[in-house]
Design a protein around this motif. Structure first.
Motif, PDB file in Angstrom:
ATOM      1  N   PRO A 132       0.819  -1.222   0.000  1.00 49.56           N
ATOM      2  CA  PRO A 132       0.000   0.000   0.000  1.00 49.56           C
ATOM      3  C   PRO A 132       0.853   1.272   0.000  1.00 49.56           C
ATOM      4  N   ASN A 133       0.471   2.200  -0.851  1.00 48.05           N
ATOM      5  CA  ASN A 133       1.123   3.501  -0.970  1.00 48.05           C
ATOM      6  C   ASN A 133       2.622   3.410  -1.255  1.00 48.05           C
ATOM      7  N   HIS A 146       3.447   1.890   3.127  1.00 49.91           N
ATOM      8  CA  HIS A 146       2.728   1.865   4.394  1.00 49.91           C
ATOM      9  C   HIS A 146       2.680   0.438   4.930  1.00 49.91           C
ATOM     10  N   GLN A 159       0.918  -0.112   8.001  1.00 46.98           N
ATOM     11  CA  GLN A 159      -0.393  -0.165   8.649  1.00 46.98           C
ATOM     12  C   GLN A 159      -1.086   1.179   8.444  1.00 46.98           C
ATOM     13  N   LYS A 160      -2.327   1.108   7.981  1.00 43.28           N
ATOM     14  CA  LYS A 160      -3.110   2.330   7.800  1.00 43.28           C
ATOM     15  C   LYS A 160      -3.830   2.667   9.089  1.00 43.28           C
ATOM     16  N   GLY A 161      -4.352   3.856   9.164  1.00 46.92           N
ATOM     17  CA  GLY A 161      -5.069   4.286  10.363  1.00 46.92           C
ATOM     18  C   GLY A 161      -4.330   5.400  11.061  1.00 46.92           C
ATOM     19  N   ARG A 162      -4.638   5.552  12.330  1.00 46.54           N
ATOM     20  CA  ARG A 162      -3.986   6.582  13.133  1.00 46.54           C
ATOM     21  C   ARG A 162      -3.311   5.931  14.319  1.00 46.54           C
ATOM     22  N   THR A 165      -0.475   6.073  11.136  1.00 42.38           N
ATOM     23  CA  THR A 165      -0.068   5.270   9.987  1.00 42.38           C
ATOM     24  C   THR A 165       1.401   4.930  10.159  1.00 42.38           C
ATOM     25  N   HIS A 169       4.078   7.777  10.380  1.00 40.00           N
ATOM     26  CA  HIS A 169       4.137   8.672   9.233  1.00 40.00           C
ATOM     27  C   HIS A 169       4.526  10.088   9.640  1.00 40.00           C
TER      28      HIS A 169
END
Length: 98
Positions: free
Chosen positions: A46-47, A64, A66-69, A71, A93
């Protein structure tokens, strides 16, 4: 032919430290390292993308984990001449060096 993947000391410490890094991010980082070793620096994560404005002859990339908050991302530098990939950052991130 496989690539040689190495981590900086700080990156290795971040992955090993249980208080800083969630278990699923650790697992994703290990899987990413294996993918980099087997398939090279261009991975289907991803990304994924090359980082721009790094200078002449410098090839840095990221993806990425892991996505989310927050990241979580991984950044690595490619040395094609030596078939070497150096993972220099695994972390959030917000603190990424790009």
């Amino acid at each position: 032919m496989s690539w040689h993947v190495q981590m900086t000391f700080k990156t290795e410490k971040t992955i090993v430290d249980a208080r800083k890094t969630p278990i699923d991010v650790k697992a994703a980082a290990i899987i990413l390292m294996n993918d980099l070793r087997m398939f090279g620096p261009a991975v289907d994560w991803p990304n994924y993308g090359k980082l721009k404005n790094q200078g002449i002859g410098i090839d840095r990339r990221h993806c990425h984990l892991q996505k989310g908050r927050p990241t979580w991302v991984a950044c690595w530098e490619v040395h094609s001449k030596y078939r070497l990939i150096e993972v220099y950052y695994v972390g959030t991130h917000e603190k990424a060096p790009y």
